[in-house]
Design a protein around this motif. Structure first.
Motif, mmCIF file in Angstrom:
data_model
loop_
_atom_site.group_PDB
_atom_site.id
_atom_site.type_symbol
_atom_site.label_atom_id
_atom_site.label_comp_id
_atom_site.label_asym_id
_atom_site.label_seq_id
_atom_site.Cartn_x
_atom_site.Cartn_y
_atom_site.Cartn_z
ATOM 1 N N LEU A 100 0.854 -1.184 0.000
ATOM 2 C CA LEU A 100 0.000 0.000 0.000
ATOM 3 C C LEU A 100 0.890 1.234 0.000
ATOM 4 C CD1 LEU A 100 -2.793 -1.012 2.562
ATOM 5 C CD2 LEU A 100 -2.945 -1.020 0.074
ATOM 6 N N GLN A 101 0.384 2.301 -0.601
ATOM 7 C CA GLN A 101 1.209 3.507 -0.699
ATOM 8 C C GLN A 101 1.349 4.186 0.670
ATOM 9 O OE1 GLN A 101 0.186 6.826 -0.315
ATOM 10 N NE2 GLN A 101 -2.048 6.654 -0.324
ATOM 11 N N THR A 102 2.472 4.840 0.852
ATOM 12 C CA THR A 102 2.801 5.444 2.151
ATOM 13 C C THR A 102 2.956 6.961 2.039
ATOM 14 O OG1 THR A 102 5.178 5.088 1.768
ATOM 15 C CG2 THR A 102 3.973 3.348 2.916
ATOM 16 N N ALA A 103 2.266 7.559 1.043
ATOM 17 C CA ALA A 103 2.447 8.991 0.765
ATOM 18 C C ALA A 103 1.289 9.851 1.235
ATOM 19 C CB ALA A 103 2.666 9.200 -0.731
ATOM 20 N N GLY A 104 0.363 9.289 1.999
ATOM 21 C CA GLY A 104 -0.688 10.118 2.579
ATOM 22 C C GLY A 104 -2.071 9.902 1.997
ATOM 23 N N PRO A 105 -3.031 10.705 2.436
ATOM 24 C CA PRO A 105 -4.429 10.552 2.003
ATOM 25 C C PRO A 105 -4.566 10.728 0.490
ATOM 26 C CG PRO A 105 -4.254 12.042 3.882
ATOM 27 C CD PRO A 105 -2.865 11.802 3.400
ATOM 28 N N SER A 106 -5.543 10.038 -0.076
ATOM 29 C CA SER A 106 -5.788 10.117 -1.511
ATOM 30 C C SER A 106 -7.275 10.259 -1.785
ATOM 31 C CB SER A 106 -5.248 8.870 -2.217
ATOM 32 O OG SER A 106 -5.991 7.727 -1.834
ATOM 33 N N ARG A 107 -7.569 10.693 -2.990
ATOM 34 C CA ARG A 107 -8.959 10.859 -3.414
ATOM 35 C C ARG A 107 -9.532 9.574 -3.998
ATOM 36 N NH1 ARG A 107 -6.054 15.372 -5.085
ATOM 37 N NH2 ARG A 107 -6.680 17.324 -4.056
ATOM 38 N N ASP A 108 -8.675 8.549 -4.138
ATOM 39 C CA ASP A 108 -9.151 7.318 -4.774
ATOM 40 C C ASP A 108 -8.418 6.103 -4.225
ATOM 41 O OD1 ASP A 108 -6.672 7.781 -5.854
ATOM 42 O OD2 ASP A 108 -7.282 7.591 -7.947
ATOM 43 N N ILE A 109 -8.908 4.933 -4.649
ATOM 44 C CA ILE A 109 -8.275 3.648 -4.365
ATOM 45 C C ILE A 109 -7.914 3.038 -5.713
ATOM 46 C CG2 ILE A 109 -8.569 1.337 -3.384
ATOM 47 C CD1 ILE A 109 -10.801 2.446 -1.648
ATOM 48 N N VAL A 110 -6.693 2.561 -5.863
ATOM 49 C CA VAL A 110 -6.295 1.888 -7.099
ATOM 50 C C VAL A 110 -6.624 0.398 -6.976
ATOM 51 C CG1 VAL A 110 -4.375 1.235 -8.587
ATOM 52 C CG2 VAL A 110 -4.530 3.558 -7.687
ATOM 53 N N LEU A 111 -7.404 -0.099 -7.938
ATOM 54 C CA LEU A 111 -7.797 -1.511 -7.941
ATOM 55 C C LEU A 111 -7.076 -2.238 -9.060
ATOM 56 C CD1 LEU A 111 -9.573 -3.904 -7.032
ATOM 57 C CD2 LEU A 111 -11.308 -3.084 -8.645
ATOM 58 N N VAL A 112 -6.325 -3.264 -8.708
ATOM 59 C CA VAL A 112 -5.667 -4.110 -9.695
ATOM 60 C C VAL A 112 -6.651 -5.189 -10.138
ATOM 61 C CG1 VAL A 112 -3.788 -5.734 -10.090
ATOM 62 C CG2 VAL A 112 -3.393 -3.669 -8.742
ATOM 63 N N GLY A 113 -6.829 -5.323 -11.453
ATOM 64 C CA GLY A 113 -7.773 -6.306 -11.974
ATOM 65 C C GLY A 113 -9.170 -5.753 -12.132
ATOM 66 N N ALA A 114 -9.272 -4.464 -12.358
ATOM 67 C CA ALA A 114 -10.596 -3.854 -12.542
ATOM 68 C C ALA A 114 -11.307 -4.485 -13.733
ATOM 69 C CB ALA A 114 -10.445 -2.347 -12.759
ATOM 70 N N GLY A 115 -12.626 -4.607 -13.594
ATOM 71 C CA GLY A 115 -13.432 -5.180 -14.661
ATOM 72 C C GLY A 115 -13.609 -6.677 -14.584
ATOM 73 N N GLN A 116 -13.084 -7.303 -13.526
ATOM 74 C CA GLN A 116 -13.143 -8.759 -13.432
ATOM 75 C C GLN A 116 -14.424 -9.283 -12.783
ATOM 76 O OE1 GLN A 116 -11.462 -11.376 -14.401
ATOM 77 N NE2 GLN A 116 -9.433 -10.720 -15.009
ATOM 78 N N ASP A 117 -14.858 -8.678 -11.673
ATOM 79 C CA ASP A 117 -15.988 -9.282 -10.962
ATOM 80 C C ASP A 117 -16.840 -8.228 -10.268
ATOM 81 O OD1 ASP A 117 -14.815 -8.693 -8.391
ATOM 82 O OD2 ASP A 117 -13.582 -10.490 -8.577
ATOM 83 N N SER A 118 -17.942 -8.693 -9.674
ATOM 84 C CA SER A 118 -18.924 -7.793 -9.069
ATOM 85 C C SER A 118 -18.407 -7.114 -7.811
ATOM 86 C CB SER A 118 -20.206 -8.571 -8.739
ATOM 87 O OG SER A 118 -19.961 -9.591 -7.779
ATOM 88 N N LEU A 119 -17.324 -7.616 -7.233
ATOM 89 C CA LEU A 119 -16.791 -7.003 -6.021
ATOM 90 C C LEU A 119 -16.298 -5.581 -6.268
ATOM 91 C CD1 LEU A 119 -14.798 -10.014 -4.540
ATOM 92 C CD2 LEU A 119 -16.865 -8.991 -3.591
ATOM 93 N N GLU A 120 -15.952 -5.286 -7.506
ATOM 94 C CA GLU A 120 -15.504 -3.933 -7.828
ATOM 95 C C GLU A 120 -16.579 -2.903 -7.492
ATOM 96 O OE1 GLU A 120 -13.880 -1.388 -11.685
ATOM 97 O OE2 GLU A 120 -14.197 -3.544 -11.826
#
Length: 546
Positions: free
Chosen positions: A397-417
């Protein structure tokens, strides 16, 4: 039984205290300290790590979940450490082609042997080395590889394809499939009887530099070969791009032109002229017993159904000194933060009411050696695969502070997105797909061992792309990723730092906590999207859940 396709409204875990950056930092500081010696499987560093994890899990109040009722699941490994070759030579066009260990090649083996000896094995270029009947693609065309060394391009035929190429769009564009992974290529070479496999390294296609590909610190690990399974190739290695170009040129071939031809469905393997490779290399081979650590918070209503969180505890151990004399590769972020997250999640869930479904926690060994601990677990699961609702994995996980988003690896694969997006929205954030799917990160973390058996997954990986930082924006997030992957990924500088700003990482953990808690208190069964290669495996398990 009716299969529910989406979650009920997301439920916040009813616990009195949030997860804090302080507790994540404290755990990472401990397990990445020198006392843990880089947490390599089968070493005193493993013993210390396992003892620490079990002690923490007991203190939290979770229950042991390994097969047989204990905390640990034994994972047998073959550990090979290649010695300096007594002899290593490549010839082409009747002349030697200079080759240097470390600079041009990092020879290794996954066989249980004390020596690798190959005399004058012919080299055959097999393009991307893909056999995918469902995509009407076969790079091998029945070629006889027995006693030969197969030379592969990394990634998929689609990676560099242009409009008009047969490969264009056939493998999902630049989003790497499993066919692009080095593990697949070594396995395919073995299935076809090759004595060796060499993969041409190219930074963009591999997703990392030669400093990673050419790093053989700690040797190779493999699971024991089962009945009826082919032996691994005797020699497996990356070769550098510049060396590969010299080799092909010496054989009178143009590697760049052949790479273009490899994007055609009509490609056929090409002998690399009269090129041969010989090697005589000592190997220190041993059988190592490593361990997964498994815990659970039993469900009160449907305990036979499990939401499984996962992270790997192993790192890269002790290697050659860096420029500052440091030898320990501590894996503070990769995946010390994931381990800390699972412990914090276990503590948070235990502090609240019992979930309806069981919540499991898997701390895997040998992820860095090819996802071996999670693969062994998937072959010998503590929680039945068909009744595993989802796997939620954290790996960097990134250690550079608060962000406006979450990066998802494997987007578009399943309903959990969609569920992750809803959890992020509660935080005022969004979900951003992995910026560089061509690196194949979706196939390079432990969730993949469960995904290929049909379990829907979410993978949070800070190296998946630059987040939109509150302080620095997307450019700042990109800089964090590039700095980490270029300098500290798998290196001695993956160290804990008191200067980390873990507020963004904790927000990601909290989002995954919300998704897991909602799954654990619903009757939902997440599904793979149409077109996913994992959908068929999940559909086969529906009957087992009735």
């Amino acid at each position: 039984m009716r299969v529910v396709l989406a979650l009920a409204p997301l439920l916040l875990a009813a616990t009195p205290a949030p997860i804090t950056p302080t507790e994540i930092s404290a755990t990472v500081k401990e397990i990445s300290s020198d006392a843990y010696q880089g947490r390599s499987p089968g070493t005193p560093g493993e013993a210390r790590t396992i003892a620490y994890l079990v002690r923490r899990l007991k203190a939290i109040g979770l229950q042991p979940a390994a097969p047989g009722g204990g905390w640990t699941q034994a994972v047998p490994l073959i550990h090979d450490v290649a010695g300096t070759p007594r002899a290593l030579s490549v010839t082409a066009g009747g002349k030697p082609v200079p080759i240097a260990v470390g600079t041009d090649i990092a020879p290794g083996t996954a066989r249980a042997a004390d020596r690798v000896r190959i005399e004058g094995a012919p080299l055959v270029f097999v393009g991307y080395g893909v056999a995918a009947p469902e995509r009407k693609w076969d790079d091998f065309k029945g070629v006889d590889l027995n006693g030969k060394i197969a030379v592969f391009l990394v990634n998929d035929p689609d990676f560099a394809a242009k409009p008009g190429d047969d490969a264009f769009g056939r493998f999902g564009g630049q989003a790497m499939t499993y066919y692009g992974r080095w593990t697949y290529k070594y396995e395919e070479a073995a299935r076809r009887g090759a004595i060796g496999a060499l993969i041409v390294h190219e930074p963009a296609a591999a997703g990392y530099g030669w400093n990673v590909a050419g790093n053989s610190v700690g040797g190779t690990y493999a699971l024991p070969v089962g009945p009826g399974e082919p032996q691994p190739v005797a020699l497996q290695s990356w070769i550098s791009g510049p060396f590969a170009e010299r080799l092909f040129r010496a054989a009178g071939l143009d590697l760049a032109a052949l790479a273009v031809k490899a994007r055609s469905a009509g490609f056929r393997p090409v002998p690399i002229g009269d090129a041969t490779l010989s090697i005589d290399m000592p190997v220190s081979s041993e059988r190592v017993e490593s361990h997964n650590v498994l815990a659970k918070l039993p469900g009160s209503g449907h305990p036979q159904e499990t939401v499984l969180y996962g992270a790997h505890w192993d790192a890269y151990g002790v290697g050659k000194p860096d420029a500052r004399g440091r030898t320990i590769r501590p894996g503070a972020n990769d995946d010390g933060i994931g381990v800390a997250a699972l412990l914090a999640l276990g503590k948070a869930f235990k502090a609240g009411p019992a979930p309806d479904r069981t919540i499991g926690f898997g701390f895997w060994t040998a992820e860095e050696r090819g996802l071996l601990g999670s693969e062994w677990y998937a072959r010998h699961p503590a929680f039945p695969i068909a009744a595993t609702v989802a796997n939620l994995t954290i790996d960097i996980l990134q250690t550079a502070g608060p962000s406006r988003d979450i990066v998802l690896v494997g987007a578009g694969q399943d309903s959990l997105e969609r569920d992750l997006a809803a959890a992020a929205a509660r935080q005022g954030r969004t979900v951003t797909p992995d910026a560089k799917p061509e690196r194949g990160l979706f196939y390079r973390a432990d969730h993949f061992s469960l995904a290929k058996r049909g379990v829907p997954t979410l993978l949070l990986m800070g190296a998946g792309g630059g987040v939109d930082l509150l302080n620095g924006g997307r450019a700042g997030g990109d800089k964090w990723v590039s700095d980490y992957t270029a300098h500290c990924y798998h290196q001695t500088c993956d160290l804990w730092s008191p200067d980390w700003d873990l507020r963004g990482a904790v927000a990601d953990i909290e989002a995954l906590r919300t998704v897991g808690w909602s799954l654990a208190n619903s009757r939902a069964w997440p599904t793979w999207n149409d077109g996913s290669e994992f959908r068929a495996a999940r559909e086969e398990s529906v009957a087992q859940r009735r």
